[in-house]
Design a protein around this motif. Structure first.
Motif, PDB file in Angstrom:
ATOM      1  N   GLU A  19       0.833  -1.200   0.000  1.00  0.00           N
ATOM      2  CA  GLU A  19       0.000   0.000   0.000  1.00  0.00           C
ATOM      3  C   GLU A  19       0.870   1.252   0.000  1.00  0.00           C
ATOM      4  N   ASN A  20       0.297   2.351  -0.508  1.00  0.00           N
ATOM      5  CA  ASN A  20       1.010   3.623  -0.448  1.00  0.00           C
ATOM      6  C   ASN A  20       0.691   4.322   0.865  1.00  0.00           C
ATOM      7  N   ASP A  50      -0.803  -0.007  -3.993  1.00  0.00           N
ATOM      8  CA  ASP A  50       0.287   0.609  -4.754  1.00  0.00           C
ATOM      9  C   ASP A  50       0.661  -0.273  -5.947  1.00  0.00           C
ATOM     10  N   SER A  86      -1.641  -0.908 -10.051  1.00  0.00           N
ATOM     11  CA  SER A  86      -2.626  -1.524  -9.165  1.00  0.00           C
ATOM     12  C   SER A  86      -3.923  -1.813  -9.914  1.00  0.00           C
ATOM     13  N   GLY A 115       6.004   0.028  -4.964  1.00  0.00           N
ATOM     14  CA  GLY A 115       5.916   1.455  -4.685  1.00  0.00           C
ATOM     15  C   GLY A 115       7.282   2.113  -4.667  1.00  0.00           C
TER      16      GLY A 115
END
Length: 486
Positions: free
Chosen positions: A134-135, A141, A161, A430
């Motif tokens: 995840e970001n 991400d 994504s 990411g």
């Protein structure tokens, strides 16, 4: 037990390092070892800035948290400026890999851990393992996936994504890519799990403006790491893994290990004497995962085939400590003197562990692994002399995606090689994870020499020149048997 050798008054309760101590003498002596680490010669630890403490719930990191609390309270009582402006306690939670029953136990313990941290006036942060995908806003991400157009060595390409998946499914997909029937040894997924945990701790420290990441590595753990890293090919970065202070490449984070001189037996006794609560359910979340043995360290009759290299190393060190009490300290102190050149400037960093890559180590397997010698194909038909070219060096359409080996240190290359189900293999993509690998090598960007969005590492380079068979025959002439010698 006899009388304490330090105060000569109280009854001794613990023997260590050739001396016997009572509880009242043991505790300040061990705490002094902790505080001494902050003023060690050559220390570059910043003062008055935020610090992130890694807490696994185990004995060693629990003692570390208690010591951090006592250390800051000692500063306040002495009316000196606090060593740290604030303390953040981070727990990486990979309960997404667990069964429902174990997940509930971990969740309950996490609440208790949060209460303990907040009672010390520290900030508690639970970081899920799946957040690696995840970001900063919590959205899914980009990710790195296997290039399925390549049938030989694992190649990676950047994938944006997709709305049909989430971070938990990405995490489960990654670790399921190592499973085969029958199940392989879980060493590789456990190694990857620990690597992602370290990366998440560093990311958390950075995002919370911390300049120091404090971990609870002890002398016994260091001895296990020495064996494990050597067995996995990570000897080049061994000094960075066990040093008191380690400046993480391309970041402002310093990893600090203030209790690395304490033996595990000493840690265990100190926890007992002070009655400090620890959380084995959280600390042992990885036990039994990926087909491993639950409680494998010291487990009677445990199948060695299901024990990881980490388990075997820990079991060996535990027996060494029991039978030869001084040996573990000797091993760790000797390793502290090792210099491998991993601290020099200008080295590339590993995509996975973000540690320095030993120069030319990406080519070692191609040069020394016998499996690469059978992959040869004929040279060009119009060549003036018969020639052979290693198949791995011939340009293929899939070269638009970099090979995993070209981006990983020697100790992490086994991760890509052990991915049996490539359709499921996925890594975080990411910017926080790619870091300098993306910027320095120019891979996984659209600005490379190729128009392919995956970037380019080797496809635009000139193909290797064929090696004439006559030249090869001359080099091995002394090993050839003539017909007349038979």
């Amino acid at each position: 037990m006899s009388t304490c050798e330090k105060c000569t008054q109280n009854e001794a309760v613990f023997k260590t390092r050739g001396s016997e101590y009572c509880g009242d003498c043991l505790k300040p002596d061990m705490f002094a070892r902790f505080t001494k680490a902050f003023s060690a010669k050559g220390s570059v630890l910043p003062r008055g800035e935020a610090v992130c403490v890694a807490w696994s719930g185990g004995l060693s990191s629990t003692l570390l948290l208690s010591y951090m609390n006592s250390f800051l309270n000692k500063n306040l009582k002495q009316n000196v400026s606090p060593r740290f402006s604030s303390v953040i306690v981070c727990v990486v939670d990979y309960s997404c890999l667990l069964s429902e029953d174990r997940r509930l136990i971990v969740k309950d313990d996490m609440k208790k851990m949060q209460s303990i941290v907040e009672s010390c006036n520290f900030k508690f942060l639970r970081v899920p393992l799946e957040s690696a995908f995840e970001n900063e806003t919590g959205s899914l991400d980009n990710s790195l996936v296997a290039d399925l157009s390549s049938s030989d060595m694992l190649r990676l390409k950047l994938q944006t994504s997709k709305g049909s998946v989430d971070s938990v499914s990405q995490t489960l997909s990654l670790f399921s890519s190592f499973q085969t029937v029958p199940a392989t040894n879980p060493t590789t997924p456990i190694t990857l799990l620990h690597t992602l945990t370290t990366r998440l701790l560093r990311r958390t420290a950075t995002s919370n403006n911390c300049t120091t990441l404090v971990t609870g590595l002890n002398a016994s753990s260091i001895a296990s790491i020495i064996v494990t890293q050597t067995a996995l090919g990570g000897g080049f970065n061994l000094p960075n893994e066990i040093s008191r202070e380690y400046k993480v490449p391309n970041s402002e984070i310093i990893t600090f290990r203030p209790i690395r001189d304490l033996l595990f037996a000493e840690v265990e006794k100190l926890i007992e004497l002070d009655g400090i609560s620890h959380f084995p359910a959280v600390a042992s979340m990885c036990e039994g995962l990926f087909g491993g043995v639950v409680g494998s360290v010291g487990t009677e009759g445990a199948s060695v085939a299901k024990m990881t290299i980490q388990d075997l190393a820990a079991s060996f060190v535990k027996g060494l400590q029991r039978d030869f009490p001084h040996s573990v300290s000797t091993v760790s102190r000797t390793a502290f003197k090792i210099q491998t050149g991993a601290d020099q400037d200008g080295l590339d960093v590993c995509l996975l562990c973000s540690n320095p890559i030993q120069p030319r180590s990406q080519n070692w397997r191609a040069s020394h692994t016998t499996s690469s010698l059978v992959d040869i194909i004929p040279g060009p038909a119009d060549s003036t002399s018969e020639a052979i070219v290693p198949k791995s060096e011939v340009s293929q359409p899939s070269e638009a995606s970099p090979t995993a080996d070209s981006l990983l240190c020697y100790g992490c290359q086994h991760v890509g090689r052990e991915a049996k189900v490539r359709e499921r293999f996925v890594l975080p993509g990411g910017d926080w994870f790619l870091g300098q690998v993306k910027q320095k090598k120019g891979v996984f960007t659209e600005t490379s020499c190729c128009s392919n969005a995956g970037g380019c590492v080797t496809s635009c380079a000139a193909p290797p020149k064929p090696v004439p068979v006559d030249a090869l025959r001359d080099k091995i002439q002394e090993f050839l048997i003539d017909d007349g010698d038979e």
